[in-house]
Scaffold this motif. Structure first.
Motif, PDB file in Angstrom:
ATOM      1  N   ASP A   1       0.876  -1.170   0.021  1.00 19.61           N
ATOM      2  CA  ASP A   1      -0.025  -0.044  -0.038  1.00 19.61           C
ATOM      3  C   ASP A   1       0.849   1.286  -0.003  1.00 19.61           C
ATOM      4  OD1 ASP A   1       1.027  -0.250   2.588  1.00 19.61           O
ATOM      5  OD2 ASP A   1      -0.951   0.061   3.515  1.00 19.61           O
ATOM      6  N   ALA A   2       2.203   1.252  -0.549  1.00 17.02           N
ATOM      7  CA  ALA A   2       3.029   2.271  -0.418  1.00 17.02           C
ATOM      8  C   ALA A   2       2.829   3.543  -1.382  1.00 17.02           C
ATOM      9  CB  ALA A   2       4.292   1.633  -0.627  1.00 17.02           C
ATOM     10  N   THR A   3       1.850   3.229  -2.168  1.00 18.80           N
ATOM     11  CA  THR A   3       1.476   4.476  -3.216  1.00 18.80           C
ATOM     12  C   THR A   3       0.959   5.658  -2.584  1.00 18.80           C
ATOM     13  OG1 THR A   3      -0.797   3.750  -3.736  1.00 18.80           O
ATOM     14  CG2 THR A   3       1.113   2.964  -5.094  1.00 18.80           C
ATOM     15  N   GLY A   4       0.226   5.370  -1.463  1.00 25.62           N
ATOM     16  CA  GLY A   4      -0.492   6.417  -0.438  1.00 25.62           C
ATOM     17  C   GLY A   4      -1.735   6.695  -1.024  1.00 25.62           C
ATOM     18  N   LEU A   5      -2.208   6.200  -2.256  1.00 23.98           N
ATOM     19  CA  LEU A   5      -3.475   6.236  -2.875  1.00 23.98           C
ATOM     20  C   LEU A   5      -4.586   5.047  -2.517  1.00 23.98           C
ATOM     21  CD1 LEU A   5      -2.533   6.881  -6.762  1.00 23.98           C
ATOM     22  CD2 LEU A   5      -3.330   8.532  -4.801  1.00 23.98           C
ATOM     23  N   GLU A   6      -5.628   5.676  -1.790  1.00 21.10           N
ATOM     24  CA  GLU A   6      -6.534   4.431  -1.310  1.00 21.10           C
ATOM     25  C   GLU A   6      -6.984   3.667  -2.521  1.00 21.10           C
ATOM     26  OE1 GLU A   6     -10.804   4.576   1.066  1.00 21.10           O
ATOM     27  OE2 GLU A   6      -9.721   6.402   0.752  1.00 21.10           O
ATOM     28  N   GLY A   7      -7.065   2.555  -2.148  1.00 26.15           N
ATOM     29  CA  GLY A   7      -7.427   1.363  -3.165  1.00 26.15           C
ATOM     30  C   GLY A   7      -6.534   0.963  -4.308  1.00 26.15           C
ATOM     31  N   VAL A   8      -5.183   1.574  -4.321  1.00 25.15           N
ATOM     32  CA  VAL A   8      -4.194   1.260  -5.201  1.00 25.15           C
ATOM     33  C   VAL A   8      -2.989   0.555  -4.676  1.00 25.15           C
ATOM     34  CG1 VAL A   8      -2.521   2.125  -6.854  1.00 25.15           C
ATOM     35  CG2 VAL A   8      -4.754   3.200  -6.559  1.00 25.15           C
ATOM     36  N   PHE A   9      -2.605  -0.492  -4.994  1.00 22.34           N
ATOM     37  CA  PHE A   9      -1.842  -1.747  -4.284  1.00 22.34           C
ATOM     38  C   PHE A   9      -0.760  -1.830  -5.408  1.00 22.34           C
ATOM     39  CE2 PHE A   9      -6.085  -2.362  -2.425  1.00 22.34           C
ATOM     40  CZ  PHE A   9      -5.762  -1.612  -1.241  1.00 22.34           C
ATOM     41  N   LEU A  10       0.605  -2.558  -4.549  1.00 23.56           N
ATOM     42  CA  LEU A  10       1.601  -3.013  -5.612  1.00 23.56           C
ATOM     43  C   LEU A  10       1.801  -4.502  -5.538  1.00 23.56           C
ATOM     44  CD1 LEU A  10       4.122  -0.032  -4.472  1.00 23.56           C
ATOM     45  CD2 LEU A  10       2.892  -0.156  -6.564  1.00 23.56           C
ATOM     46  N   ALA A  11       2.609  -4.905  -6.515  1.00 23.26           N
ATOM     47  CA  ALA A  11       3.026  -6.134  -6.347  1.00 23.26           C
ATOM     48  C   ALA A  11       4.163  -6.600  -7.357  1.00 23.26           C
ATOM     49  CB  ALA A  11       1.969  -7.233  -6.677  1.00 23.26           C
ATOM     50  N   GLY A  12       5.106  -7.105  -6.959  1.00 20.82           N
ATOM     51  CA  GLY A  12       6.189  -7.303  -7.904  1.00 20.82           C
ATOM     52  C   GLY A  12       7.348  -8.161  -6.949  1.00 20.82           C
ATOM     53  N   ASP A  13       8.572  -8.466  -7.662  1.00 25.71           N
ATOM     54  CA  ASP A  13       9.694  -8.961  -7.141  1.00 25.71           C
ATOM     55  C   ASP A  13      10.416  -7.928  -6.092  1.00 25.71           C
ATOM     56  OD1 ASP A  13      10.968  -7.492  -9.150  1.00 25.71           O
ATOM     57  OD2 ASP A  13      11.659  -9.008 -10.251  1.00 25.71           O
ATOM     58  N   TRP A  14       9.943  -6.654  -5.978  1.00 28.21           N
ATOM     59  CA  TRP A  14      10.720  -5.474  -5.474  1.00 28.21           C
ATOM     60  C   TRP A  14       9.628  -5.123  -4.264  1.00 28.21           C
ATOM     61  CZ3 TRP A  14       8.137  -0.785  -5.551  1.00 28.21           C
ATOM     62  CH2 TRP A  14       7.254  -0.685  -6.690  1.00 28.21           C
ATOM     63  N   VAL A  15       8.467  -5.712  -3.904  1.00 26.33           N
ATOM     64  CA  VAL A  15       7.524  -5.170  -3.001  1.00 26.33           C
ATOM     65  C   VAL A  15       7.528  -6.319  -1.918  1.00 26.33           C
ATOM     66  CG1 VAL A  15       4.994  -4.953  -2.800  1.00 26.33           C
ATOM     67  CG2 VAL A  15       6.516  -4.085  -5.035  1.00 26.33           C
ATOM     68  N   GLY A  16       7.223  -5.498  -0.589  1.00 26.18           N
ATOM     69  CA  GLY A  16       6.880  -6.540   0.445  1.00 26.18           C
ATOM     70  C   GLY A  16       7.977  -7.171   1.151  1.00 26.18           C
ATOM     71  N   PRO A  17       7.940  -7.633   2.274  1.00 28.56           N
ATOM     72  CA  PRO A  17       8.886  -8.133   3.166  1.00 28.56           C
ATOM     73  C   PRO A  17       9.395  -9.523   3.037  1.00 28.56           C
ATOM     74  CG  PRO A  17       6.971  -8.391   4.303  1.00 28.56           C
ATOM     75  CD  PRO A  17       6.733  -7.849   3.229  1.00 28.56           C
ATOM     76  N   THR A  18       8.893 -10.293   2.185  1.00 25.23           N
ATOM     77  CA  THR A  18       9.164 -11.875   1.918  1.00 25.23           C
ATOM     78  C   THR A  18       9.757 -12.092   0.535  1.00 25.23           C
ATOM     79  OG1 THR A  18       7.285 -12.006   3.222  1.00 25.23           O
ATOM     80  CG2 THR A  18       8.127 -14.098   2.128  1.00 25.23           C
ATOM     81  N   GLY A  19      10.777 -12.997   0.693  1.00 23.88           N
ATOM     82  CA  GLY A  19      11.293 -13.691  -0.573  1.00 23.88           C
ATOM     83  C   GLY A  19      11.992 -12.949  -1.498  1.00 23.88           C
ATOM     84  N   LEU A  20      12.791 -13.597  -2.418  1.00 22.57           N
ATOM     85  CA  LEU A  20      13.324 -12.969  -3.665  1.00 22.57           C
ATOM     86  C   LEU A  20      12.795 -13.573  -5.054  1.00 22.57           C
ATOM     87  CD1 LEU A  20      17.317 -12.856  -2.654  1.00 22.57           C
ATOM     88  CD2 LEU A  20      15.742 -10.706  -2.849  1.00 22.57           C
ATOM     89  N   LEU A  21      13.016 -12.781  -6.050  1.00 23.42           N
ATOM     90  CA  LEU A  21      13.019 -13.280  -7.446  1.00 23.42           C
ATOM     91  C   LEU A  21      11.414 -13.484  -7.423  1.00 23.42           C
ATOM     92  CD1 LEU A  21      16.164 -15.543  -7.652  1.00 23.42           C
ATOM     93  CD2 LEU A  21      15.588 -13.225  -8.501  1.00 23.42           C
ATOM     94  N   ALA A  22      11.014 -14.775  -7.771  1.00 21.01           N
ATOM     95  CA  ALA A  22       9.620 -15.138  -8.110  1.00 21.01           C
ATOM     96  C   ALA A  22       8.878 -15.235  -6.789  1.00 21.01           C
ATOM     97  CB  ALA A  22       9.458 -16.327  -8.879  1.00 21.01           C
ATOM     98  N   ASP A  23       9.571 -15.786  -5.851  1.00 17.58           N
ATOM     99  CA  ASP A  23       8.986 -15.870  -4.311  1.00 17.58           C
ATOM    100  C   ASP A  23       8.428 -14.444  -4.105  1.00 17.58           C
ATOM    101  OD1 ASP A  23       9.510 -18.687  -4.325  1.00 17.58           O
ATOM    102  OD2 ASP A  23      11.434 -18.388  -3.421  1.00 17.58           O
TER     103      ASP A  23
END
Length: 422
Positions: A382-404
């Motif tokens: 939810d780092a965009t700061g826009l309500e209802g807009v979310f992120l996903a990808g290999d550079w997002v979130g606290p878990t894993g590397l690459l495809a994980d």
């Protein structure tokens, strides 16, 4: 495509496809827009004559969020572990035979007795190591303290490079905690080379999504994600789509900043990891199936067989040179380095049926940095700061590397979009 939708997903790569499936399973109306002519992103597999090649060397970790996420959706990837016999290590310009794959490095004459003991103790202890305290430690600093023998250090660097797809020599700021987690996954359960390439997973995810009513639009790049009185408006080259929630899973942090107007995303992650790649289709397998550079950032592996990537008796060889953070490689020099690896593995011109060269392919869009606390410091969904807009990808979130990382963030983004559309 419908002008009004519950959730619009931008990007039909692995993360976007997982998001779409999870939301459709929960009854949401979902559409996916992709600027390319088809789905898959870097998980696409392409034809090279009668053979199949991935976008560079791809291996699916058998212990990780990607395979777990696919299994949750009822998709079981099929493939075979990499070959172990016929492997080699390259060090000091010399080749060293590895009788049973990379794990047999310690049994070669490459290391002194002291170095073997030191390195063996280090690698054997990694599965029992708590990586948490290493999240804020630079991988270069960790290696400085991990071994005093230069050859042993090169060996560990090679193992880190193989597991993370990032060169720890040039990416010294990479989080040691993130690297250790990945190495443990690699030397533990290992990886699979997938039959039919990673397109196997792409096709399964797309087919599943279509059966659940997900709509796909290809060749229609998104210009912006805006907010007006009607809600979130995604403006593509051909139309405007109003959605109750949006998941951006295309490209890296700079793409997300451009589409949403968010700031600070690029500064939260490290540089992308990139490789130069040469894929070869051969009329028969070369004499050596695997080569790992220790003091040179190169790699070569026959992906098919064991995976089914071409006619019986033939082979697909994938070669990679790992690039530095700011490196602007000369195409001729990178290609020459890869050709040298192919020759060392036993490839001669008469064997070659086809080839494809990728000069500087992005492996992951942003490495987790030690000075940001490792993977935990990457942007949240939810780092965009826009309500209802979310992120996903290999550079997002606290878990894993690459495809994980891509799948773990996709699951979290889907849950957030689900809550936003109740």
């Amino acid at each position: 495509m419908d002008a009004h939708i519950d959730v619009l997903v931008i990007g039909a790569g692995l993360a976007g496809l997982v998001v779409a499936n999870r939301l459709a399973d929960r009854g949401r109306s979902v559409a996916v827009v992709e600027k390319r002519s088809g789905p898959g992103g870097r998980a696409r597999t392409t034809e090279l004559g009668d053979h199949l090649v991935n976008q560079g060397p791809h291996a699916l970790f058998l212990e990780g969020e990607a395979i777990d996420g696919l299994r949750t959706l009822g998709i079981e990837p099929t493939g075979t572990p990499p070959p172990t016999r016929g492997s080699m290590a390259l060090h000091g310009g010399r080749l060293h035979l590895l009788p049973s794959g990379p794990t047999s490095l310690l049994r070669t004459g490459l290391l002194s007795l002291r170095a073997k003991v030191e390195t063996g103790r280090l690698l054997a202890g990694l599965p029992r190591t708590d990586p948490g305290p290493l999240d804020g430690v630079r991988v270069g600093d960790w290696l400085d303290g991990a071994t005093s023998d230069p050859v042993a250090r090169h060996l560990v660097e090679g193992v880190v490079r193989l597991s993370t797809y990032a060169d720890p020599v040039s990416h010294r700021g990479l989080s040691a905690g993130a690297a250790v987690r990945q190495v443990v996954r690699g030397i533990g359960a290992g990886v699979l080379y997938l039959n039919g390439g990673w397109q196997q997973m792409v096709d399964a995810l797309v087919d599943r999504a279509v059966r659940r009513g997900v709509r796909f639009g290809y060749g229609d790049p998104v210009a912006t994600v805006d907010v007006d009185d009607t809600g979130l408006v995604v403006r593509t080259a051909s139309t405007d789509v109003t959605a109750r929630a949006v998941v951006v899973s295309a490209g890296g942090p700079s793409t997300a900043e451009h589409l949403t107007g968010a700031t600070g995303l690029s500064g939260a992650v490290g540089p992308p990891a990139r490789v130069s790649v040469l894929d070869l289709s051969l009329d028969r397998p070369p004499g050596h199936r695997f080569l790992l550079g220790l003091d040179e950032p190169v790699y070569g592996s026959v992906h098919g067989p064991p995976a089914r990537l071409g006619p019986d008796g033939t082979a697909v060889l994938s070669l990679a040179r790992y690039l530095g953070t700011d490196e602007q490689p000369d195409p001729d020099e990178s290609r020459a380095a890869l050709e040298a690896v192919a020759t060392a593995m036993g490839v001669d011109p008469s064997m070659r049926l086809g080839e494809r060269y990728l000069h500087a392919m992005t492996v992951t869009h942003g490495l987790p940095l030690a000075d940001r606390g490792g993977s935990a410091g990457r942007p949240a969904v939810d780092a965009t700061g826009l309500e209802g807009v979310f992120l996903a990808g290999d550079w997002v979130g606290p878990t894993g590397l690459l495809a994980d990382a891509a799948v773990a963030s996709a699951e979290e983004a889907a849950d957030a979009a689900l809550a936003a559309t109740r």
